[in-house]
Design an enzyme around this catalytic site. Structure first.
Site, PDB file in Angstrom:
ATOM      1  N   THR A   1      12.559  -5.835   8.383  1.00 54.77           N
ATOM      2  CA  THR A   1      13.121  -5.905   7.488  1.00 54.77           C
ATOM      3  C   THR A   1      13.784  -4.264   7.273  1.00 54.77           C
ATOM      4  OG1 THR A   1      12.058  -7.373   5.616  1.00 54.77           O
ATOM      5  CG2 THR A   1      13.144  -5.633   4.703  1.00 54.77           C
TER       6      THR A   1
ATOM      7  N   ASP B   1      10.225  -6.568  -3.829  1.00 51.12           N
ATOM      8  CA  ASP B   1       9.291  -6.517  -3.461  1.00 51.12           C
ATOM      9  C   ASP B   1       9.468  -8.395  -4.021  1.00 51.12           C
ATOM     10  OD1 ASP B   1       6.322  -5.579  -2.064  1.00 51.12           O
ATOM     11  OD2 ASP B   1       6.796  -7.876  -3.373  1.00 51.12           O
TER      12      ASP B   1
ATOM     13  N   CYS C   1      17.021   3.937  17.682  1.00 49.52           N
ATOM     14  CA  CYS C   1      17.084   4.703  18.645  1.00 49.52           C
ATOM     15  C   CYS C   1      15.523   5.142  19.425  1.00 49.52           C
ATOM     16  CB  CYS C   1      17.418   6.051  18.494  1.00 49.52           C
ATOM     17  SG  CYS C   1      19.398   6.330  18.029  1.00 49.52           S
TER      18      CYS C   1
ATOM     19  N   ASP D   1       6.631  -4.018   4.945  1.00 46.10           N
ATOM     20  CA  ASP D   1       5.697  -4.511   6.357  1.00 46.10           C
ATOM     21  C   ASP D   1       6.376  -5.441   7.865  1.00 46.10           C
ATOM     22  OD1 ASP D   1       6.651  -7.181   5.353  1.00 46.10           O
ATOM     23  OD2 ASP D   1       4.451  -7.529   4.742  1.00 46.10           O
ATOM     24  N   ASN D   2       7.238  -5.001   7.928  1.00 43.84           N
ATOM     25  CA  ASN D   2       8.019  -6.158   9.240  1.00 43.84           C
ATOM     26  C   ASN D   2       9.170  -5.289   9.610  1.00 43.84           C
ATOM     27  OD1 ASN D   2       9.969  -7.755   8.161  1.00 43.84           O
ATOM     28  ND2 ASN D   2       8.648  -7.702   6.419  1.00 43.84           N
ATOM     29  N   PHE D   3       8.543  -6.024  10.881  1.00 45.68           N
ATOM     30  CA  PHE D   3      10.655  -4.986  11.686  1.00 45.68           C
ATOM     31  C   PHE D   3      11.572  -5.320  11.332  1.00 45.68           C
ATOM     32  CE2 PHE D   3       7.019  -2.723  14.167  1.00 45.68           C
ATOM     33  CZ  PHE D   3       7.686  -1.477  13.993  1.00 45.68           C
TER      34      PHE D   3
ATOM     35  N   ARG E   1      -6.429  -1.595  -1.766  1.00 40.06           N
ATOM     36  CA  ARG E   1      -5.145   0.167  -0.845  1.00 40.06           C
ATOM     37  C   ARG E   1      -3.928  -0.481  -2.323  1.00 40.06           C
ATOM     38  NH1 ARG E   1      -5.160  -4.919   1.401  1.00 40.06           N
ATOM     39  NH2 ARG E   1      -2.752  -5.163   2.372  1.00 40.06           N
TER      40      ARG E   1
ATOM     41  N   ALA F   1       0.976  -1.469  -0.223  1.00 38.48           N
ATOM     42  CA  ALA F   1      -0.203   0.094  -0.152  1.00 38.48           C
ATOM     43  C   ALA F   1       0.867   1.099   0.075  1.00 38.48           C
ATOM     44  CB  ALA F   1      -1.260  -0.096   1.244  1.00 38.48           C
TER      45      ALA F   1
ATOM     46  N   CYS G   1      -1.590  -5.104   8.918  1.00 38.62           N
ATOM     47  CA  CYS G   1      -2.795  -5.365   8.059  1.00 38.62           C
ATOM     48  C   CYS G   1      -3.664  -6.677   8.046  1.00 38.62           C
ATOM     49  CB  CYS G   1      -2.658  -5.103   6.866  1.00 38.62           C
ATOM     50  SG  CYS G   1      -1.216  -3.671   6.705  1.00 38.62           S
TER      51      CYS G   1
HETATM   52 ZN    ZN Z   1      20.126   4.868  17.122  1.00 39.25          ZN
END
Ligand code: ZN
Length: 341
Positions: free
Chosen positions: A129, A55, A169, A125-127, A66, A34, A183
């Site tokens: 990456t 992708d 941080c 869509d993910n932490f 979307r 999206a 999602c």
């Molecule tokens: Zn940092």
């Protein structure tokens, strides 16, 4: 320069010098869902002439609500998102050099995929990456624009190493798997993705045209349903924290052994399996071998096999997305049985 950018050149922040800068810069879009679709559309229309779209996925019907670059024809053709996006964008600007990458952004691929980027736009869509991108960009001092959205809520933050705090941080460590809504579990309305991507691209335009004094500060949080906009002032957080990435230069997410070959695609009832050496697969040959086993369809980008309640989508680099399960062991079993290691 043609009339194409006349209105943008009139804008005080861009001008003809800014326009030339935009046309010379190289942008990498990490993820084309999206956020990525809207970003790519705005970037190409703004005059970005070098765009790489990374992708790993193909288009599904649930995306159409979307993901504004895709349509029903793309689904019928079984197109990967990166390729469908490139085809649409090329109609908007036939001169732009748009490179679709159907693949996984991981510690093994990140150097070759991001090394020529002047800026990276987050469409993931993910932490896992995102922290990978963060480590790479902090280490190499490449600006990137974090963006995320869920429901009607969106977050956006400029990360310009070494000037600003980085994503670690602010978020310190990766949220444990399954604790963040995706999602697919919380839903999403299209306008928030459009808003967040629009801000991401605006910030990118400022960075690429050297308007650094105009950058958005801190983490911007928008709830479009409640009409709430908040700015979390994290500008000085890196002075307080001993950040692993931007203070200690410990780039843990770039370590190859930390990355798993199998990833449960959270909330999507699917698992991605990477091939250990990413060797090229001949999809036509594989189709010949599998045609007696289940329903097969393939094109030059992917092969799809339906067996029972499972669907295996295999890409030429040996990577597979197995849907119908979140269970990595079941997916590995299916991969070993039908594709082979
Ligand atoms: Zn940092």
């Amino acid at each position: 320069m043609s009339d194409r950018y006349a209105r943008q050149i009139l804008f005080h922040g861009i001008g003809s010098l800014g326009q030339r800068l935009l046309m010379d810069k190289s942008v990498v879009l990490a993820g084309c869902g999206a956020l990525g679709c809207t970003s790519a559309n705005l970037l190409i229309r703004s005059g970005i002439k070098h765009l790489k779209i990374i992708d790993r996925d193909y288009i599904e019907e649930t995306n159409l609500q979307r993901q504004v670059l895709f349509d029903e024809e793309d689904i019928k053709k079984n197109l990967p998102k990166a390729v469908a996006a490139q085809r649409k964008l090329q109609k908007i600007d036939s001169d732009a050099r748009i490179e679709p990458v159907i693949g996984d952004l991981n510690p093994s691929t990140i150097e070759s995929l991001l090394s020529d980027a002047d800026i990276v736009i987050d469409g993931t869509d993910n932490f896992e990456t995102r922290f990978l991108i963060n480590d790479y960009c902090v280490k190499n001092e490449i600006p990137w624009i974090y963006g995320a959205c869920i429901g009607a809520l969106g977050l956006v933050m400029d990360i310009v190493p070494p000037k600003t705090p980085c994503l670690r941080c602010v978020l310190e460590d990766m949220p444990p798997f399954g604790t963040t809504e995706t999602c697919d579990t919380a839903g999403i309305i299209a306008p928030i993705a459009s808003i967040i991507a629009s801000i991401q691209v605006t910030e990118a335009l400022k960075i690429l045209t050297n308007n650094l004094d105009e950058l958005s500060k801190g983490l911007l949080k928008i709830d479009v349903w409640r009409n709430e906009i908040k700015r979390l002032h994290v500008e000085n957080i890196s002075k307080k924290l001993d950040c692993a990435a931007c203070k200690q230069q410990r780039y843990e997410f770039l370590a190859k052994d930390k990355y798993s070959m199998e990833t449960s695609l959270c909330g999507r009832n699917a698992v991605q399996i990477l091939h250990p050496d990413g060797s090229r697969l001949d999809l036509a040959k594989l189709a010949g071998r599998l045609e007696k086993i289940g329903n097969i369809s393939f094109n030059s980008f992917l092969l799809r096999l339906k067996v029972g309640k499972y669907e295996l989508t295999v890409f030429p680099d040996g990577r597979s997305i197995i849907s119908g399960t979140n269970d990595i062991l079941i997916a590995k079993g299916l991969y070993a049985k039908y594709i082979g290691m």
